[in-house]
Design a protein around this motif. Structure first.
Motif, PDB file in Angstrom:
ATOM      1  N   ASN A  62      -4.802   0.780  -3.455  1.00 46.31           N
ATOM      2  CA  ASN A  62      -5.981   0.872  -2.597  1.00 46.31           C
ATOM      3  C   ASN A  62      -6.632  -0.496  -2.687  1.00 46.31           C
ATOM      4  OD1 ASN A  62      -8.777   1.094  -1.862  1.00 46.31           O
ATOM      5  ND2 ASN A  62      -8.559   3.319  -1.956  1.00 46.31           N
ATOM      6  N   PHE A  63      -6.395  -1.341  -1.670  1.00 49.46           N
ATOM      7  CA  PHE A  63      -6.793  -2.739  -1.760  1.00 49.46           C
ATOM      8  C   PHE A  63      -8.268  -2.907  -2.104  1.00 49.46           C
ATOM      9  CE2 PHE A  63      -8.476  -6.675  -0.027  1.00 49.46           C
ATOM     10  CZ  PHE A  63      -7.693  -7.600  -0.691  1.00 49.46           C
ATOM     11  N   LEU A  64      -9.143  -2.233  -1.405  1.00 53.95           N
ATOM     12  CA  LEU A  64     -10.573  -2.419  -1.627  1.00 53.95           C
ATOM     13  C   LEU A  64     -10.980  -2.041  -3.047  1.00 53.95           C
ATOM     14  CD1 LEU A  64     -13.254  -3.313  -0.473  1.00 53.95           C
ATOM     15  CD2 LEU A  64     -13.595  -0.999   0.384  1.00 53.95           C
ATOM     16  N   LYS A  65     -10.554  -0.877  -3.518  1.00 54.15           N
ATOM     17  CA  LYS A  65     -10.900  -0.447  -4.877  1.00 54.15           C
ATOM     18  C   LYS A  65     -10.366  -1.419  -5.923  1.00 54.15           C
ATOM     19  CE  LYS A  65     -11.287   4.576  -4.453  1.00 54.15           C
ATOM     20  NZ  LYS A  65     -10.674   5.849  -4.858  1.00 54.15           N
ATOM     21  N   GLU A  66      -9.107  -1.825  -5.751  1.00 53.40           N
ATOM     22  CA  GLU A  66      -8.510  -2.703  -6.757  1.00 53.40           C
ATOM     23  C   GLU A  66      -9.098  -4.105  -6.703  1.00 53.40           C
ATOM     24  OE1 GLU A  66      -4.426  -2.241  -7.738  1.00 53.40           O
ATOM     25  OE2 GLU A  66      -4.423  -0.145  -7.098  1.00 53.40           O
ATOM     26  N   ALA A  67      -9.440  -4.584  -5.516  1.00 55.92           N
ATOM     27  CA  ALA A  67     -10.061  -5.903  -5.402  1.00 55.92           C
ATOM     28  C   ALA A  67     -11.433  -5.918  -6.069  1.00 55.92           C
ATOM     29  CB  ALA A  67     -10.167  -6.305  -3.935  1.00 55.92           C
ATOM     30  N   ILE A  68     -12.204  -4.871  -5.877  1.00 58.82           N
ATOM     31  CA  ILE A  68     -13.528  -4.778  -6.520  1.00 58.82           C
ATOM     32  C   ILE A  68     -13.365  -4.720  -8.034  1.00 58.82           C
ATOM     33  CG2 ILE A  68     -15.533  -3.269  -6.852  1.00 58.82           C
ATOM     34  CD1 ILE A  68     -15.279  -2.588  -3.809  1.00 58.82           C
ATOM     35  N   SER A  69     -12.432  -3.910  -8.513  1.00 59.88           N
ATOM     36  CA  SER A  69     -12.188  -3.801  -9.946  1.00 59.88           C
ATOM     37  C   SER A  69     -11.761  -5.149 -10.540  1.00 59.88           C
ATOM     38  CB  SER A  69     -11.107  -2.746 -10.207  1.00 59.88           C
ATOM     39  OG  SER A  69     -10.820  -2.665 -11.584  1.00 59.88           O
ATOM     40  N   TYR A  84      -3.106 -11.215  -7.584  1.00 54.57           N
ATOM     41  CA  TYR A  84      -2.805 -10.150  -8.539  1.00 54.57           C
ATOM     42  C   TYR A  84      -1.407  -9.628  -8.237  1.00 54.57           C
ATOM     43  CZ  TYR A  84      -3.437  -5.830 -11.252  1.00 54.57           C
ATOM     44  OH  TYR A  84      -3.324  -4.806 -12.156  1.00 54.57           O
ATOM     45  N   ILE A  85      -0.565  -9.587  -9.257  1.00 60.46           N
ATOM     46  CA  ILE A  85       0.846  -9.268  -9.099  1.00 60.46           C
ATOM     47  C   ILE A  85       1.123  -7.919  -9.767  1.00 60.46           C
ATOM     48  CG2 ILE A  85       3.175 -10.080  -9.591  1.00 60.46           C
ATOM     49  CD1 ILE A  85       1.374 -12.876 -10.000  1.00 60.46           C
ATOM     50  N   THR A  86       1.735  -7.021  -9.012  1.00 61.53           N
ATOM     51  CA  THR A  86       1.982  -5.673  -9.494  1.00 61.53           C
ATOM     52  C   THR A  86       3.295  -5.136  -8.920  1.00 61.53           C
ATOM     53  OG1 THR A  86       1.056  -3.437  -9.631  1.00 61.53           O
ATOM     54  CG2 THR A  86       0.618  -4.658  -7.605  1.00 61.53           C
ATOM     55  N   GLU A  87       3.816  -4.092  -9.537  1.00 56.47           N
ATOM     56  CA  GLU A  87       4.963  -3.376  -8.969  1.00 56.47           C
ATOM     57  C   GLU A  87       4.531  -2.126  -8.219  1.00 56.47           C
ATOM     58  OE1 GLU A  87       7.919  -2.728 -12.032  1.00 56.47           O
ATOM     59  OE2 GLU A  87       8.825  -4.658 -11.587  1.00 56.47           O
ATOM     60  N   LYS A  88       3.236  -1.818  -8.270  1.00 54.96           N
ATOM     61  CA  LYS A  88       2.731  -0.647  -7.548  1.00 54.96           C
ATOM     62  C   LYS A  88       2.876  -0.901  -6.049  1.00 54.96           C
ATOM     63  CE  LYS A  88      -1.328   1.103  -8.830  1.00 54.96           C
ATOM     64  NZ  LYS A  88      -2.774   1.482  -8.820  1.00 54.96           N
ATOM     65  N   PRO A  89       3.316   0.095  -5.267  1.00 51.10           N
ATOM     66  CA  PRO A  89       3.516  -0.106  -3.825  1.00 51.10           C
ATOM     67  C   PRO A  89       2.230   0.099  -3.015  1.00 51.10           C
ATOM     68  CG  PRO A  89       4.213   2.089  -4.413  1.00 51.10           C
ATOM     69  CD  PRO A  89       3.794   1.413  -5.708  1.00 51.10           C
ATOM     70  N   TYR A  90       2.245  -0.427  -1.804  1.00 51.62           N
ATOM     71  CA  TYR A  90       1.242  -0.094  -0.802  1.00 51.62           C
ATOM     72  C   TYR A  90       1.742   1.106  -0.011  1.00 51.62           C
ATOM     73  CZ  TYR A  90      -1.543  -4.385  -1.231  1.00 51.62           C
ATOM     74  OH  TYR A  90      -2.363  -5.382  -1.683  1.00 51.62           O
ATOM     75  N   ALA A  91       0.836   1.940   0.452  1.00 55.68           N
ATOM     76  CA  ALA A  91       1.217   3.092   1.272  1.00 55.68           C
ATOM     77  C   ALA A  91       1.871   2.648   2.573  1.00 55.68           C
ATOM     78  CB  ALA A  91      -0.003   3.970   1.558  1.00 55.68           C
ATOM     79  N   ASP A  92       1.458   1.483   3.115  1.00 55.33           N
ATOM     80  CA  ASP A  92       2.036   0.967   4.362  1.00 55.33           C
ATOM     81  C   ASP A  92       3.302   0.154   4.118  1.00 55.33           C
ATOM     82  OD1 ASP A  92       1.090  -1.466   3.389  1.00 55.33           O
ATOM     83  OD2 ASP A  92      -0.476  -1.669   4.897  1.00 55.33           O
ATOM     84  N   ASN A  93       3.733   0.030   2.858  1.00 60.52           N
ATOM     85  CA  ASN A  93       4.951  -0.664   2.456  1.00 60.52           C
ATOM     86  C   ASN A  93       4.897  -2.175   2.707  1.00 60.52           C
ATOM     87  OD1 ASN A  93       7.460  -0.510   1.160  1.00 60.52           O
ATOM     88  ND2 ASN A  93       8.543  -0.547   3.108  1.00 60.52           N
ATOM     89  N   PHE A  94       3.712  -2.762   2.864  1.00 59.82           N
ATOM     90  CA  PHE A  94       3.585  -4.214   3.003  1.00 59.82           C
ATOM     91  C   PHE A  94       3.770  -4.863   1.632  1.00 59.82           C
ATOM     92  CE2 PHE A  94       1.034  -5.108   7.126  1.00 59.82           C
ATOM     93  CZ  PHE A  94       1.840  -4.238   7.828  1.00 59.82           C
ATOM     94  N   PHE A  95       4.076  -6.153   1.648  1.00 59.07           N
ATOM     95  CA  PHE A  95       4.157  -6.891   0.394  1.00 59.07           C
ATOM     96  C   PHE A  95       2.771  -7.173  -0.167  1.00 59.07           C
ATOM     97  CE2 PHE A  95       8.416  -8.352   1.927  1.00 59.07           C
ATOM     98  CZ  PHE A  95       9.154  -7.933   0.834  1.00 59.07           C
ATOM     99  N   TYR A  96       1.797  -7.400   0.699  1.00 56.45           N
ATOM    100  CA  TYR A  96       0.466  -7.761   0.212  1.00 56.45           C
ATOM    101  C   TYR A  96      -0.598  -7.448   1.268  1.00 56.45           C
ATOM    102  CZ  TYR A  96       0.736 -11.807   3.272  1.00 56.45           C
ATOM    103  OH  TYR A  96       0.853 -12.603   4.387  1.00 56.45           O
ATOM    104  N   HIS A  97      -1.823  -7.425   0.790  1.00 58.69           N
ATOM    105  CA  HIS A  97      -3.024  -7.479   1.619  1.00 58.69           C
ATOM    106  C   HIS A  97      -3.898  -8.520   0.944  1.00 58.69           C
ATOM    107  CE1 HIS A  97      -2.462  -4.076   4.392  1.00 58.69           C
ATOM    108  NE2 HIS A  97      -1.739  -3.568   3.400  1.00 58.69           N
ATOM    109  N   ALA A  98      -4.738  -9.186   1.734  1.00 61.85           N
ATOM    110  CA  ALA A  98      -5.508 -10.279   1.152  1.00 61.85           C
ATOM    111  C   ALA A  98      -6.770 -10.570   1.942  1.00 61.85           C
ATOM    112  CB  ALA A  98      -4.637 -11.540   1.105  1.00 61.85           C
ATOM    113  N   THR A  99      -7.709 -11.179   1.237  1.00 61.65           N
ATOM    114  CA  THR A  99      -8.851 -11.854   1.833  1.00 61.65           C
ATOM    115  C   THR A  99      -8.698 -13.308   1.404  1.00 61.65           C
ATOM    116  OG1 THR A  99     -10.280 -11.580  -0.106  1.00 61.65           O
ATOM    117  CG2 THR A  99     -10.296  -9.785   1.530  1.00 61.65           C
TER     118      THR A  99
END
Length: 192
Positions: A62-69, A84-99
């Motif tokens: 959850n990009f917003l929650k994890e970015a705030i944390s 931030y590097i992780t093996e946890k997946p995105y629900a949309d299967n993208f490699f990343y989301h970013a600001t």
């Protein structure tokens, strides 16, 4: 805004990117930072020696929650941006989301897309983040191996990493950008 740039005590001409990993991924951040600092002349990289676990407990990012944390947990680090590097997946299967301030990079099922190590993926996505900060509107719809490829098929990342370039069309486009937004150092490191 809970996601903010903690660039305290940095000069306006300095850009510092902090690399952080979660506790479930095997990547050598110390070696990666050494290599990135040799390649880049104006951008500086640092890393958190300890893995950071976010407060988000979902099975997907959850990009917003994890970015705030992450922003809260990394307050003592001087930086302009965090990757931030992780093996946890995105629900949309993208490699990343970013600001501009934070990228959460997922290497979920990495070996399904390439036989290259995760470190190669990190270098590719750092280059991608930097080029998209210069000019983020354009993407190649068909993959040609350029850092500006959309990567509609995740396996296209393999060719893009192995080719490792910015195509002539994209290079000319970013050279022409009059960058008055404080990103001149990115332009220097990407072009050179």
């Amino acid at each position: 805004n809970n996601i903010s740039n903690h660039a305290q005590n940095l000069r306006s001409d300095e850009m510092k990117i902090l690399l952080v990993k979660d506790d479930n991924i095997d990547i050598d951040l110390a070696k990666s930072v050494t290599i990135l600092n040799r390649i880049c002349r104006t951008i500086k990289f640092d890393f958190s020696p300890e893995p950071i676990k976010t407060d988000a407990n979902e099975s997907t990012i959850n990009f917003l929650k994890e970015a705030i944390s992450l922003t809260e947990k990394l307050q003592e680090f001087q930086r302009n941006s965090v990757i931030y590097i992780t093996e946890k997946p995105y629900a949309d299967n993208f490699f990343y989301h970013a600001t501009r301030e934070i990228m959460i990079l997922s290497f979920s099922r990495w070996s399904d897309y390439t036989n290259l190590p995760i470190e190669n993926g990190l270098f590719f996505f750092v280059a991608r983040m930097l080029t998209l900060n210069i000019e983020g509107k354009f993407r190649h719809k068909q993959s040609i191996g350029c850092v500006y490829d959309f990567l509609r098929y995740k396996t296209d990342v393999d060719a893009a990493m192995k080719m490792g370039y910015i195509c002539e069309q994209c290079l000319e486009r970013i050279k022409k950008i009059d960058n008055k937004s404080g990103l001149e150092n990115i332009q220097v490191d990407v072009i050179e």
